[in-house]
Write an enzyme that holds these catalytic residues in place. Sequence first.
Site, PDB file in Angstrom:
ATOM      1  N   ASP A   1     -62.101 -32.279 -16.748  1.00  0.00           N
ATOM      2  CA  ASP A   1     -61.876 -32.899 -18.061  1.00  0.00           C
ATOM      3  C   ASP A   1     -61.912 -34.422 -17.981  1.00  0.00           C
ATOM      4  O   ASP A   1     -61.851 -34.988 -16.892  1.00  0.00           O
ATOM      5  CB  ASP A   1     -60.492 -32.486 -18.595  1.00  0.00           C
TER       6      ASP A   1
ATOM      7  N   LYS B   1     -67.767 -34.178 -22.944  1.00  0.00           N
ATOM      8  CA  LYS B   1     -68.897 -34.453 -23.832  1.00  0.00           C
ATOM      9  C   LYS B   1     -70.139 -33.652 -23.462  1.00  0.00           C
ATOM     10  O   LYS B   1     -70.435 -33.415 -22.311  1.00  0.00           O
ATOM     11  CB  LYS B   1     -69.254 -35.932 -23.768  1.00  0.00           C
TER      12      LYS B   1
ATOM     13  N   GLY C   1     -52.791 -33.394 -15.985  1.00  0.00           N
ATOM     14  CA  GLY C   1     -51.406 -32.923 -16.076  1.00  0.00           C
ATOM     15  C   GLY C   1     -51.248 -31.523 -15.531  1.00  0.00           C
ATOM     16  O   GLY C   1     -51.644 -31.244 -14.400  1.00  0.00           O
TER      17      GLY C   1
ATOM     18  N   ALA D   1     -47.747 -34.852 -18.166  1.00  0.00           N
ATOM     19  CA  ALA D   1     -47.621 -36.244 -18.607  1.00  0.00           C
ATOM     20  C   ALA D   1     -46.194 -36.628 -18.996  1.00  0.00           C
ATOM     21  O   ALA D   1     -45.764 -37.749 -18.711  1.00  0.00           O
ATOM     22  CB  ALA D   1     -48.567 -36.504 -19.780  1.00  0.00           C
TER      23      ALA D   1
ATOM     24  N   MET E   1     -49.988 -36.434 -27.604  1.00  0.00           N
ATOM     25  CA  MET E   1     -51.038 -36.610 -28.613  1.00  0.00           C
ATOM     26  C   MET E   1     -50.468 -37.091 -29.952  1.00  0.00           C
ATOM     27  O   MET E   1     -50.946 -36.699 -31.017  1.00  0.00           O
ATOM     28  CB  MET E   1     -51.811 -35.294 -28.815  1.00  0.00           C
TER      29      MET E   1
HETATM   30  N1  SAH Z   1     -52.241 -30.868 -19.867  1.00  0.00           N
HETATM   31  C1  SAH Z   1     -51.856 -32.262 -20.029  1.00  0.00           C
HETATM   32  C2  SAH Z   1     -51.773 -32.667 -21.494  1.00  0.00           C
HETATM   33  C3  SAH Z   1     -53.086 -32.648 -22.228  1.00  0.00           C
HETATM   34  S1  SAH Z   1     -52.954 -33.192 -23.882  1.00  0.00           S
HETATM   35  C4  SAH Z   1     -50.530 -32.511 -19.316  1.00  0.00           C
HETATM   36  O1  SAH Z   1     -49.876 -31.553 -18.876  1.00  0.00           O
HETATM   37  O2  SAH Z   1     -50.132 -33.677 -19.191  1.00  0.00           O
HETATM   38  C5  SAH Z   1     -53.347 -34.903 -23.721  1.00  0.00           C
HETATM   39  C6  SAH Z   1     -52.138 -35.745 -24.010  1.00  0.00           C
HETATM   40  O3  SAH Z   1     -51.314 -35.843 -22.856  1.00  0.00           O
HETATM   41  C7  SAH Z   1     -52.442 -37.183 -24.377  1.00  0.00           C
HETATM   42  O4  SAH Z   1     -52.783 -37.327 -25.725  1.00  0.00           O
HETATM   43  C8  SAH Z   1     -51.113 -37.857 -24.056  1.00  0.00           C
HETATM   44  O5  SAH Z   1     -50.154 -37.612 -25.058  1.00  0.00           O
HETATM   45  C9  SAH Z   1     -50.673 -37.095 -22.822  1.00  0.00           C
HETATM   46  N2  SAH Z   1     -51.076 -37.797 -21.596  1.00  0.00           N
HETATM   47  C10 SAH Z   1     -51.951 -37.378 -20.665  1.00  0.00           C
HETATM   48  N3  SAH Z   1     -52.024 -38.269 -19.643  1.00  0.00           N
HETATM   49  C11 SAH Z   1     -51.171 -39.274 -19.952  1.00  0.00           C
HETATM   50  C12 SAH Z   1     -50.793 -40.491 -19.301  1.00  0.00           C
HETATM   51  N4  SAH Z   1     -51.300 -40.847 -18.133  1.00  0.00           N
HETATM   52  N5  SAH Z   1     -49.876 -41.278 -19.924  1.00  0.00           N
HETATM   53  C13 SAH Z   1     -49.323 -40.926 -21.086  1.00  0.00           C
HETATM   54  N6  SAH Z   1     -49.652 -39.796 -21.738  1.00  0.00           N
HETATM   55  C14 SAH Z   1     -50.559 -38.977 -21.187  1.00  0.00           C
END
Ligand code: SAH
Length: 257
Positions: free
Chosen positions: A36, A58, A90, A120, A173
């Site tokens: 991703d 994309k 994440g 995250a 998000m």
């Molecule tokens: N599966 C991922 C989340 C995917 S949704 C996880 O477990 O983290 C994507 C959202 O995750 C982003 O819009 C943001 O809100 C958050 N996110 C992902 N990476 C981030 C980072 N380095 N810093 C802050 N927020 C993050």
Amino acid sequence: MNPGTVYLVGAGPGDPELITLKARRVLAEADAVVYDHLVDAALLELAPPGCERIFAGKKGGQVCRPQDEIDGMLVRLALEGKSVVRLKGGDPFIFGRGGEEASALAAAGIPFEIVPGVTAALAAAAYAGIPLTHRLHSSAVVFLTGHEDPAKADATVHWEDYARLKATLCVYMGVRKLPVIARRLEAGGMAPSTPAAIVESATTEAHRRILGTLGTIANLAAREDVQAPALLIIGEVAAFAESLSWFENAARLSAAR
Ligand code: SAH
């Protein structure tokens, strides 16, 4: 031919050091990696040179490949006998559509494993100096998505309900909908003085932290032009960010050196 195994792997929040040893091993053994856009390029280098690398984001002019196309690709690669790593930012089971992909694999009879990752919210909190739970201040943590259109009549996040939990709220998000989210939490009875923080690009070189309150955070985010990916943390524990600010201090020290 026996199908290969698909590993749904959490890549962690950004800093490539925050990946697990297990993720590193399955990457090193992979025949194909489907990744991703939030995944750091350094992690792809952990895969062997001959490994197929496929970007799941994309496609042509489109922003995203449809989910069923990704599901189909994972099944097809596994049926070719390949060991496949599906690498996601994440954790794969937190707002990552890992559930949908695992279901597609299960339905197709493909063996799969889930490798959890640092989500995250955990990384943003840790790097911002915010203990998500605290014996005196918070006994619960909630992970929410701010992506849904809050005006949608059948929206599953009824923000007003979360205002009364006395839990730490972690909103993924949520940047675009921040003003509506803040307004609705206040409407649900959360005090505008409740501490709040936004952590942008946590754990990466672009890491940035904005501290405020429920009442001020939306304006601060607009003024600072906060961009995704960013995590919103609301709750009494966000007040610790001032005194437990280790990451900013370390960055300042190394800049001054
Ligand atoms: N599966 C991922 C989340 C995917 S949704 C996880 O477990 O983290 C994507 C959202 O995750 C982003 O819009 C943001 O809100 C958050 N996110 C992902 N990476 C981030 C980072 N380095 N810093 C802050 N927020 C993050």
